[in-house]
Design a protein around this motif. Structure first.
Motif, PDB file in Angstrom:
ATOM      1  N   ASN B 127      51.146  34.752  14.757  1.00 40.84           N
ATOM      2  CA  ASN B 127      50.608  35.148  13.461  1.00 40.84           C
ATOM      3  C   ASN B 127      49.374  34.299  13.136  1.00 40.84           C
ATOM      4  O   ASN B 127      49.035  33.374  13.882  1.00 40.84           O
ATOM      5  CB  ASN B 127      51.678  35.057  12.366  1.00 40.84           C
ATOM      6  CG  ASN B 127      52.169  33.637  12.157  1.00 40.84           C
ATOM      7  OD1 ASN B 127      51.379  32.687  12.167  1.00 40.84           O
ATOM      8  ND2 ASN B 127      53.464  33.475  11.957  1.00 40.84           N
ATOM      9  N   ALA B 128      48.731  34.606  12.038  1.00 40.83           N
ATOM     10  CA  ALA B 128      47.452  33.955  11.722  1.00 40.83           C
ATOM     11  C   ALA B 128      47.601  32.443  11.555  1.00 40.83           C
ATOM     12  O   ALA B 128      46.742  31.678  12.012  1.00 40.83           O
ATOM     13  CB  ALA B 128      46.849  34.571  10.453  1.00 40.83           C
ATOM     14  N   ASP B 129      48.704  32.023  10.933  1.00 43.16           N
ATOM     15  CA  ASP B 129      48.922  30.587  10.742  1.00 43.16           C
ATOM     16  C   ASP B 129      49.095  29.862  12.071  1.00 43.16           C
ATOM     17  O   ASP B 129      48.502  28.805  12.306  1.00 43.16           O
ATOM     18  CB  ASP B 129      50.175  30.347   9.880  1.00 43.16           C
ATOM     19  CG  ASP B 129      49.943  30.720   8.424  1.00 43.16           C
ATOM     20  OD1 ASP B 129      48.759  30.837   8.028  1.00 43.16           O
ATOM     21  OD2 ASP B 129      50.939  30.905   7.695  1.00 43.16           O
ATOM     22  N   GLU B 130      49.913  30.466  12.928  1.00 44.21           N
ATOM     23  CA  GLU B 130      50.148  29.840  14.231  1.00 44.21           C
ATOM     24  C   GLU B 130      48.863  29.776  15.045  1.00 44.21           C
ATOM     25  O   GLU B 130      48.571  28.768  15.697  1.00 44.21           O
ATOM     26  CB  GLU B 130      51.208  30.631  15.006  1.00 44.21           C
ATOM     27  CG  GLU B 130      52.604  30.522  14.424  1.00 44.21           C
ATOM     28  CD  GLU B 130      53.590  31.477  15.079  1.00 44.21           C
ATOM     29  OE1 GLU B 130      54.748  31.087  15.267  1.00 44.21           O
ATOM     30  OE2 GLU B 130      53.196  32.630  15.405  1.00 44.21           O
ATOM     31  N   ALA B 131      48.094  30.850  14.993  1.00 46.29           N
ATOM     32  CA  ALA B 131      46.830  30.890  15.734  1.00 46.29           C
ATOM     33  C   ALA B 131      45.889  29.788  15.241  1.00 46.29           C
ATOM     34  O   ALA B 131      45.232  29.114  16.034  1.00 46.29           O
ATOM     35  CB  ALA B 131      46.174  32.255  15.594  1.00 46.29           C
ATOM     36  N   LYS B 132      45.882  29.578  13.932  1.00 42.58           N
ATOM     37  CA  LYS B 132      45.015  28.548  13.354  1.00 42.58           C
ATOM     38  C   LYS B 132      45.451  27.156  13.823  1.00 42.58           C
ATOM     39  O   LYS B 132      44.615  26.325  14.186  1.00 42.58           O
ATOM     40  CB  LYS B 132      45.094  28.633  11.822  1.00 42.58           C
ATOM     41  CG  LYS B 132      44.375  27.515  11.067  1.00 42.58           C
ATOM     42  CD  LYS B 132      42.886  27.782  10.968  1.00 42.58           C
ATOM     43  CE  LYS B 132      42.191  26.823   9.989  1.00 42.58           C
ATOM     44  NZ  LYS B 132      41.971  25.496  10.571  1.00 42.58           N
ATOM     45  N   ILE B 133      46.767  26.924  13.808  1.00 43.95           N
ATOM     46  CA  ILE B 133      47.289  25.620  14.243  1.00 43.95           C
ATOM     47  C   ILE B 133      46.930  25.371  15.703  1.00 43.95           C
ATOM     48  O   ILE B 133      46.443  24.305  16.074  1.00 43.95           O
ATOM     49  CB  ILE B 133      48.825  25.563  14.050  1.00 43.95           C
ATOM     50  CG1 ILE B 133      49.173  25.549  12.555  1.00 43.95           C
ATOM     51  CG2 ILE B 133      49.402  24.325  14.728  1.00 43.95           C
ATOM     52  CD1 ILE B 133      50.649  25.771  12.262  1.00 43.95           C
ATOM     53  N   LEU B 134      47.145  26.389  16.528  1.00 45.65           N
ATOM     54  CA  LEU B 134      46.835  26.270  17.953  1.00 45.65           C
ATOM     55  C   LEU B 134      45.349  25.991  18.157  1.00 45.65           C
ATOM     56  O   LEU B 134      44.966  25.073  18.892  1.00 45.65           O
ATOM     57  CB  LEU B 134      47.239  27.567  18.671  1.00 45.65           C
ATOM     58  CG  LEU B 134      46.911  27.667  20.162  1.00 45.65           C
ATOM     59  CD1 LEU B 134      47.490  26.497  20.937  1.00 45.65           C
ATOM     60  CD2 LEU B 134      47.428  28.990  20.736  1.00 45.65           C
ATOM     61  N   TYR B 135      44.533  26.770  17.474  1.00 51.76           N
ATOM     62  CA  TYR B 135      43.081  26.613  17.559  1.00 51.76           C
ATOM     63  C   TYR B 135      42.661  25.175  17.227  1.00 51.76           C
ATOM     64  O   TYR B 135      41.903  24.543  17.963  1.00 51.76           O
ATOM     65  CB  TYR B 135      42.456  27.602  16.575  1.00 51.76           C
ATOM     66  CG  TYR B 135      40.956  27.614  16.524  1.00 51.76           C
ATOM     67  CD1 TYR B 135      40.226  28.524  17.278  1.00 51.76           C
ATOM     68  CD2 TYR B 135      40.261  26.749  15.682  1.00 51.76           C
ATOM     69  CE1 TYR B 135      38.848  28.545  17.217  1.00 51.76           C
ATOM     70  CE2 TYR B 135      38.874  26.766  15.621  1.00 51.76           C
ATOM     71  CZ  TYR B 135      38.175  27.663  16.387  1.00 51.76           C
ATOM     72  OH  TYR B 135      36.816  27.681  16.326  1.00 51.76           O
ATOM     73  N   ASP B 136      43.198  24.664  16.128  1.00 51.40           N
ATOM     74  CA  ASP B 136      42.819  23.309  15.697  1.00 51.40           C
ATOM     75  C   ASP B 136      43.273  22.240  16.690  1.00 51.40           C
ATOM     76  O   ASP B 136      42.539  21.288  16.966  1.00 51.40           O
ATOM     77  CB  ASP B 136      43.398  23.015  14.312  1.00 51.40           C
ATOM     78  CG  ASP B 136      42.697  23.814  13.211  1.00 51.40           C
ATOM     79  OD1 ASP B 136      41.590  24.329  13.462  1.00 51.40           O
ATOM     80  OD2 ASP B 136      43.269  23.928  12.102  1.00 51.40           O
ATOM     81  N   LEU B 137      44.479  22.417  17.225  1.00 51.94           N
ATOM     82  CA  LEU B 137      44.977  21.426  18.194  1.00 51.94           C
ATOM     83  C   LEU B 137      44.129  21.442  19.460  1.00 51.94           C
ATOM     84  O   LEU B 137      43.806  20.391  20.016  1.00 51.94           O
ATOM     85  CB  LEU B 137      46.448  21.702  18.527  1.00 51.94           C
ATOM     86  CG  LEU B 137      47.462  21.349  17.430  1.00 51.94           C
ATOM     87  CD1 LEU B 137      48.854  21.846  17.813  1.00 51.94           C
ATOM     88  CD2 LEU B 137      47.475  19.843  17.163  1.00 51.94           C
ATOM     89  N   LEU B 138      43.751  22.632  19.909  1.00 53.86           N
ATOM     90  CA  LEU B 138      42.939  22.738  21.126  1.00 53.86           C
ATOM     91  C   LEU B 138      41.592  22.061  20.934  1.00 53.86           C
ATOM     92  O   LEU B 138      41.136  21.299  21.792  1.00 53.86           O
ATOM     93  CB  LEU B 138      42.747  24.210  21.515  1.00 53.86           C
ATOM     94  CG  LEU B 138      44.003  24.945  21.980  1.00 53.86           C
ATOM     95  CD1 LEU B 138      43.735  26.441  22.127  1.00 53.86           C
ATOM     96  CD2 LEU B 138      44.517  24.358  23.292  1.00 53.86           C
TER      97      LEU B 138
END
Lengths: 146, 146
Positions: B127-138
């Motif tokens: 979902n959008a939240d998870e994608a954002k978290i992943l993006y930021d960690l990467l």
DNA sequence: TAGCTTAAAATAGTGTACAATTTAATAGTG
DNA sequence: CACTATTAAATTGTACACTATTTTAAGCTA
């Protein structure tokens, strides 16, 4: 829809795949000096990781573990065999299968490799919680694509 | 320390790099059918993404954007030139620089490519939240390695 | 059991990646 | 101005990575 909105998805900075691709490559690059010390490439290293765990495995199973096919694995395994870390032999029960077995030299390499994960961990700037979150999200994607 | 503890870091399942590597490859594989339709490989696609944004760029800058060097980019750019999407020309101010410029045909390809990010997004099960978290960690990892 | 199908590796061909070196151009310095 | 150092691409050589095809072996069925 504005030009900006229409093309927003086509910007590198708005992609999830690109940071995955870049991050993967950059971390593997970080591995290089440590893997050079034990004369393994990254692909050879992850293949050896499976061998250290399983001792004996056929190419198909190894490929499923690593998400690689025989086209990639055959030359990698021939290389590892030439270095003396594994042997390759057709199965006697079913000669379509090639059985890969770790050698003593391959087992011995494990001790030299123990320091590698820690060294990489220390240059990835995440705390344990963040690493866990990242790990879970990555496997969520991987498992959802099977 | 037990044998298990000593070697725990050497298991694929305990590595962060491996799921990154696998996830990156598997998503790129998902791109293939959509990129086939516009006759681009993934590397050619991300190079074109930079070109769609910048119109004109030298190889060094392009390489910094994509985390690729001239050894990789030279053949990719020659291929994109042969397909008519870009031109390659030495800079007149400084002939060491090679200026890559998008063509009209390259611009036109952008419209055909707009549907690609959405199609990939829909097969990545976050979902959008998870994608954002992943993006930021990467990007946290990527930026900390510079 | 001959013929068909499926399965596992290997092979062939294309396209990255990357380290190391080379080539050519520019910048900097005594 | 000559000389050295630096810089940007290209080249060389090695190693994947993947698709498609081929080869060989095993299973299946009329």
């Amino acid at each position: 829809m504005s030009e900006n909105e229409k093309y927003a998805g086509l910007k590198l900075e708005n992609q999830l795949c690109f940071p995955l691709y870049a991050c993967s490559k950059e971390i593997i690059r970080k591995y290089k000096p440590y893997l050079d010390e034990i004369d393994l490439t990254y692909t050879q290293y992850i293949a050896m990781m499976v061998m250290w765990e399983r001792k004996e495995v056929n190419v198909k199973t190894l490929g499923e573990s690593l998400y690689l096919d025989s086209g990639t694995l055959t030359p990698v395994l021939k290389k590892l065999e030439s270095k003396g870390y594994i042997t390759r032999k057709r199965s006697e029960q079913d000669e379509r299968n090639l059985v890969v077995t770790i050698t003593e030299k391959g087992e011995a390499l494990k001790d030299k490799a123990t320091c590698v994960p820690g060294k990489i961990g220390s240059c990835v700037n995440l705390n344990a919680d963040e690493a866990k979150i990242l790990y879970d999200l990555l496997y969520k994607i991987i498992n959802s694509m099977k």
